[in-house]
Structure formats: structure tokens, C-alpha cells
Design a protein around this motif. Structure first.
Motif, short mmCIF file in Angstrom:
data_model
loop_
_atom_site.label_atom_id
_atom_site.label_comp_id
_atom_site.label_asym_id
_atom_site.label_seq_id
_atom_site.Cartn_x
_atom_site.Cartn_y
_atom_site.Cartn_z
N PRO A 105 0.82 -1.22 0.00
CA PRO A 105 0.00 0.00 0.00
C PRO A 105 0.85 1.27 0.00
CG PRO A 105 -0.87 -1.60 1.56
CD PRO A 105 0.45 -2.14 1.10
N GLN A 106 0.31 2.32 -0.60
CA GLN A 106 1.02 3.59 -0.68
C GLN A 106 0.97 4.31 0.65
OE1 GLN A 106 -0.50 6.32 -3.60
NE2 GLN A 106 1.49 7.27 -3.87
N ALA A 107 2.16 4.70 1.16
CA ALA A 107 2.27 5.41 2.43
C ALA A 107 1.90 6.88 2.26
CB ALA A 107 3.67 5.28 2.99
N THR A 108 1.51 7.51 3.36
CA THR A 108 1.22 8.94 3.34
C THR A 108 2.38 9.75 3.94
OG1 THR A 108 0.12 8.83 5.50
CG2 THR A 108 -1.25 8.51 3.54
N VAL A 109 3.43 9.05 4.37
CA VAL A 109 4.64 9.70 4.89
C VAL A 109 5.82 9.27 4.03
CG1 VAL A 109 3.81 9.93 7.27
CG2 VAL A 109 4.96 7.84 6.57
N PRO A 143 -11.60 7.21 6.66
CA PRO A 143 -11.15 7.10 5.27
C PRO A 143 -9.66 7.42 5.13
CG PRO A 143 -13.22 8.29 5.38
CD PRO A 143 -12.75 8.12 6.80
N ILE A 144 -8.99 6.64 4.31
CA ILE A 144 -7.55 6.81 4.11
C ILE A 144 -7.26 7.83 3.02
CG2 ILE A 144 -5.44 5.56 3.44
CD1 ILE A 144 -6.92 3.04 4.59
N ARG A 145 -8.13 7.91 2.03
CA ARG A 145 -8.03 8.89 0.95
C ARG A 145 -9.31 9.71 0.92
NH1 ARG A 145 -4.93 6.43 -3.31
NH2 ARG A 145 -3.08 5.50 -2.33
N THR A 169 -5.51 -1.56 -14.07
CA THR A 169 -5.11 -0.37 -13.33
C THR A 169 -5.71 -0.44 -11.93
OG1 THR A 169 -5.06 2.05 -13.40
CG2 THR A 169 -7.10 0.98 -14.09
N ASN A 170 -5.36 0.53 -11.08
CA ASN A 170 -5.89 0.61 -9.73
C ASN A 170 -6.80 1.82 -9.61
OD1 ASN A 170 -4.35 -1.63 -8.97
ND2 ASN A 170 -2.62 -0.38 -8.36
N VAL A 171 -7.91 1.65 -8.89
CA VAL A 171 -8.88 2.73 -8.74
C VAL A 171 -9.35 2.82 -7.30
CG1 VAL A 171 -9.68 2.57 -11.13
CG2 VAL A 171 -10.81 1.22 -9.35
N ASN A 172 -9.99 3.94 -6.95
CA ASN A 172 -10.60 4.13 -5.64
C ASN A 172 -12.12 4.13 -5.80
OD1 ASN A 172 -7.97 4.51 -4.76
ND2 ASN A 172 -8.13 6.73 -4.72
N LEU A 173 -12.83 3.40 -4.93
CA LEU A 173 -14.27 3.25 -5.06
C LEU A 173 -14.95 3.36 -3.70
CD1 LEU A 173 -14.26 0.07 -7.35
CD2 LEU A 173 -14.76 2.39 -8.12
N LEU A 174 -16.20 3.77 -3.70
CA LEU A 174 -17.06 3.70 -2.51
C LEU A 174 -18.26 2.85 -2.92
CD1 LEU A 174 -17.47 4.71 0.43
CD2 LEU A 174 -18.95 6.49 -0.53
N LEU A 242 -12.73 1.35 -1.05
CA LEU A 242 -11.65 0.56 -1.65
C LEU A 242 -10.59 1.50 -2.21
CD1 LEU A 242 -13.84 -2.06 -3.57
CD2 LEU A 242 -12.83 -2.29 -1.30
N ILE A 243 -9.35 1.32 -1.74
CA ILE A 243 -8.23 2.15 -2.18
C ILE A 243 -7.29 1.30 -3.02
CG2 ILE A 243 -6.32 3.62 -1.44
CD1 ILE A 243 -9.08 4.65 -0.66
#
Length: 486
Positions: A105-109, A143-145, A169-174, A242-243
């Protein structure tokens, strides 16, 4: 006297730190990756924990060690646990090009942690510190994003106008959970030199929907910890943020599908979603559960009345209207009257003609199981509900032929099968082989007027469904009188 550990926040990480300690929440976890170390002649492994200690700070922690150490971490540490990470090395996260494949997973730091066996460790946080645990566990539903960055399922499916050419590809969904299917066991052959060894994997399929695409998309979950959590998700009640969920085109389903990958994060029932969640749940409440049940009896609900089926068709016309040159994309199902002969009705063969479903969740129960595998159903019946746990029903493949061809997808099932055969599914299972053979020859190679309901391949169902609503024996003269050329 033991040295007191100084815990710091993730935001305080610096690449020069070699003994960093923190208290954090596990929000995701990879499966252990075990390999043979030629230098030491032993098996070693690595496990990735995705951790969070505030709404804005999230990173990954890699735990390296001998296989026994990594296996112990995998068994002890679960998603939702608050842990102490002690003596970790801080590593700078290298810059990744947008769109480049990621394996975590992509970090935020800007930093990540590495724990090596012998110099650092990870343990469950002290249960006596309940205030700290409660505060951190609330992050599971944060929520992370930003929710404003999510896409709609309809946009994902469209693939910019070419769904069959969609790029992985990767996407973000609710989305909201519409159905959770039973766990499947899949055998995978390992790579050489162990090519003869087969690894047993588990896969859980979840149907998710949103207001833009109520037909639903398939989400495959392979990671054991998420499979365990997903079995607690409730249809039409669990919302998922979903991230970086992977979207790709499936040749088997002939449509885009979603899959949980190494870089995917899931936030269950995000609290900050507010109106978005409420509107999604309100929409989901209007969608019938049987649409996504995945069991063979789902097509038997809301059957048309026998008298309403009047349009006569040949086998060729049925196929042409369902899948060929006469199909209308706006119509997903139709009915037909077919005059023909029963050319396959293998009641006395080795194939099973009786299916079972759970009375609580309505899911199909495989023949190798005595009861429903759902933990929720087991708990429901253990709480003193003495009602019948299983229902048996007919599901018989029948071939119908006329002068234009043979319809091979027809099924005689459910209540229509009991009415036409003149006995219940439970009684059929008690028949002797001679009696089953006699019953078969009452229908095989005989002429019938058959009323059918046909459902075209659509959405998650990639096959044609043909259900017998009624069938009446007819003389040859009536068959000839109703014979059509096309």
C-alpha cells in the motif's frame, strides 16, 4: 532493570533512525513470503504490516526473520490489532512513477519501517492501556483517501468506451456489499524446481454495487486475513472504501472485475463518509438480494404465470433472440413456447439432480458439506432456532430438440419440477434405480409443449439461463401442426 522504551509518532520518523519505536494500528497485512536463503541454508521470510497512528499518517512495516519468526507474526498479528513496534530501522521510501506497479500500500509519509529478527520486534500493545487502544482502533473506520476522489462503478466498467480493451489499473471506489459468496479452494502449481507441488489457495468472491451500476461487479479477495473479515460483511449493510483496488478485464466473465491486490487498502463502513454512505445504503436497500445470490434457485423466483407464455419459437429462434442476430440489448429476459422432443433426461445416471440451499442465507451448499459454511448461519442455528437448516430442490438438465436444433441449457428445477414429475425432491432421493429409470422414460423421446423463461447472459452471469415453467405431453399430430421452418 529493563530499559524503558521511548515511543514516537510516525510523523517523527527520519531516515537516520536505527532504533525507532512506535505504537500503531494494523490496517492491512500481507501473506508471509517465505524463501530459501542459500547463504544460511535456512528458510527465511518477510511479512508486511500496513500501520497507522493518526488520520493522516500511514506507512508500511516489513518484518524479516527466520520462517518460524515470520509465521509467528502472521498468526499473532491481525488487522485491527494495536501493536508496539520496537527497535525498527527507518528507511526512506523511494519515489515511484505514477502508474508504476506497487507491491504494498502507498504510504502517506516519506519513510517506512523495517524490523529484523534479533534487533527489533513487534508485539500486541498492553491491553491495560485501553484508552490508547480505543483511540487507535477508531482509525479503522477513518477514510484513508478523500472520498471525493472515488470513481463510479459504471465509469470503471465502461473502460472509456471499450470494456473489452480495459487496461489493468488501480482505482478508488465507494461501494456497498451486495453478496458474499462461499470461499473457494483453488490449487496452484508452484514454480520450478517444485513444479510437481501444488499450493492450495483460498478465494472469496464479493459482489459490490453502487447507484451507478446496481447489476454489481465482482471483487475477488485472496489474502487470508481479509477473507476472514469479509465473511462478516453484511449484504446491503456494509460499505467499503476501496483504495487502489485492481480492475482488469476477465475473459471468463466477459466483463471488467475487481481484485484485492498487495497494494489495496479497505476501509469498512467509513465514518466520515456521512451523506455518501447514507445515500448508498438507502439505494442498496431497494436492490433484491436474490439478484446476487449465486445459487441455482435464484432464477426460480418471480416466475411468469404459465398462461402468460404465448409466443411460439423454435430452438433456432430462441438462440437468435438470446445471443444472435435477433437479440435486443434492452431486453434481458423473455418467454417462449417450444414444441419438440426431450432428447436428454438422465434421471438415473451418476449426475446429481438435487441441490441444497441454506434456509437462513439462501446460499447453495456444496455436496461435500453437511451444513452451511457461513459462521453467521452457524451462530443463528446455535441460538436455538430449531427450523429446518437445509432445503432440497430439483435442478435437472434437460435437452429439448426440434427440426431447427437442440436447446441444451434448459433446466427443470424447483417447484415446477416437483409439479411436472409428481414428487418432491426429498422423495426422489429415496427412489430405487429402477423407479428412477421408469420416471425417465415417461419423458425421454416423447413430444412436449414446453413453456420456457429465458434469461440472457448479463452482468456477472456470463451464461444463458433457460428454465422450464411448464411442459405438457402432446401427440405427434399436434407437434407437426405447430412445426415452423425457422
Amino acid at each position: 532493570m529493563a530499559r524503558r522504551v521511548k515511543f514516537q509518532r510516525l510523523v517523527e520518523m527520519r531516515p537516520t533512525m536505527t532504533r525507532f519505536s512506535t505504537i500503531a494500528l494494523i490496517v492491512s497485512k500481507s501473506s508471509p513470503n517465505v524463501f530459501y536463503d542459500k547463504m544460511s541454508g535456512t528458510e527465511r521470510g518477510v511479512l508486511t504490516l500496513t500501520i497507522r497512528d493518526s488520520p493522516n499518517h500511514l506507512t508500511n512495516c516489513k518484518c524479516w526473520g527466520q520462517r518460524a519468526c515470520v509465521d509467528e507474526y502472521a498468526a499473532m498479528l491481525q488487522i485491527g490489532h494495536v501493536v508496539d513496534i520496537v527497535g525498527a530501522k527507518v528507511m526512506s521510501i523511494p519515489f515511484t512513477v505514477p502508474g508504476e506497479q506497487r507491491y504494498q500500500p502507498q504510504a502517506t509519509v516519506s519513510c517506512a519501517l523495517v524490523v529484523n529478527e534479533g534487533s527489533g520486534y513487534v508485539v500486541r500493545h498492553d491491553n491495560d492501556d485501553s484508552d490508547q487502544i480505543t483511540i487507535l482502533q477508531q482509525l479503522l473506520q477513518q477514510p484513508i483517501r478523500p472520498l471525493g476522489a472515488v470513481l463510479k462503478l459504471a465509469d470503471v466498467r465502461s473502460g472509456l468506451g471499450s470494456p473489452d480493451k480495459i487496461i489493468t489499473t488501480n482505482v478508488n471506489l465507494l461501494v456497498v456489499v451486495a453478496a458474499v459468496r462461499p470461499v473457494r479452494q483453488i490449487k496452484r502449481k508452484l514454480q520450478a524446481p517444485l513444479s510437481e507441488v501444488r499450493e492450495l489457495l483460498q478465494c472469496l468472491e464479493v459482489i459490490v454495487i453502487d447507484a451507478s451500476y446496481p447489476e454489481g461487479m465482482l471483487l475477488s479477495v485472496w489474502q487470508p486475513d481479509w477473507i476472514q473479515r469479509a465473511q462478516l460483511w453484511q449484504p446491503r449493510r456494509t460499505v467499503l472504501h476501496l483504495i487502489d483496488v485492481r480492475v482488469s478485464y476477465s475473459n471468463f466473465h466477459c466483463s471488467p472485475v475487481l481484485s484485492h491486490s498487495n497494494c489495496t487498502l479497505i476501509c469498512e463502513n467509513p465514518q466520515a463518509a456521512g451523506d455518501d454512505c447514507r445515500l448508498l445504503l438507502a439505494f442498496a436497500a431497494t436492490v433484491p438480494l436474490t439478484t446476487f445470490s449465486g445459487c441455482d434457485q435464484a432464477e426460480l423466483d418471480n416466475m411468469p404465470a404459465v398462461a402468460s407464455i404465448q409466443a411460439q419459437m423454435t430452438v433456432r429462434q430462441i438462440y437468435s433472440r438470446a445471443e444472435g442476430e435477433l437479440q435486443d440489448p434492452s431486453i434481458h429476459q423473455f418467454t417462449a413456447v417450444l414444441y419438440g422432443m426431450v432428447t436428454k433426461f438422465d434421471l438415473d445416471g451418476l449426475t446429481s439432480h438435487i441441490n441444497r440451499k441454506c434456509t437462513a442465507c439462501q446460499r447453495h451448499i456444496p455436496r461435500n458439506l453437511q451444513d452451511c459454511a457461513s459462521d453467521a448461519c452457524q451462530e443463528y442455528f446455535l441460538l436455538g432456532n430449531d427450523e429446518q437448516r437445509l432445503i432440497s430442490y430439483f435442478n435437472i438438465n434437460i435437452h429439448l430438440s426440434d427440426q431447427t436444433g437442440t436447446l441444451v441449457e434448459a433446466r427443470l428445477a424447483g417447484h415446477p419440477a416437483e409439479r411436472i414429475l409428481g414428487l418432491r425432491a426429498e422423495d426422489f432421493e429415496r427412489l430405487a434405480e429402477r423407479e428412477k429409470s421408469e420416471l425417465k422414460w415417461r419423458f425421454l423421446l416423447k413430444y412436449f409443449e414446453v413453456r420456457l423463461m429465458i434469461k440472457k447472459p448479463v452482468g456477472l452471469r456470463n451464461h444463458l439461463v433457460v428454465v422450464v415453467v411448464d411442459m405438457q405431453a402432446i401427440p405427434l399430430e399436434k407437434l407437426v401442426a405447430n412445426m415452423a421452418v425457422f
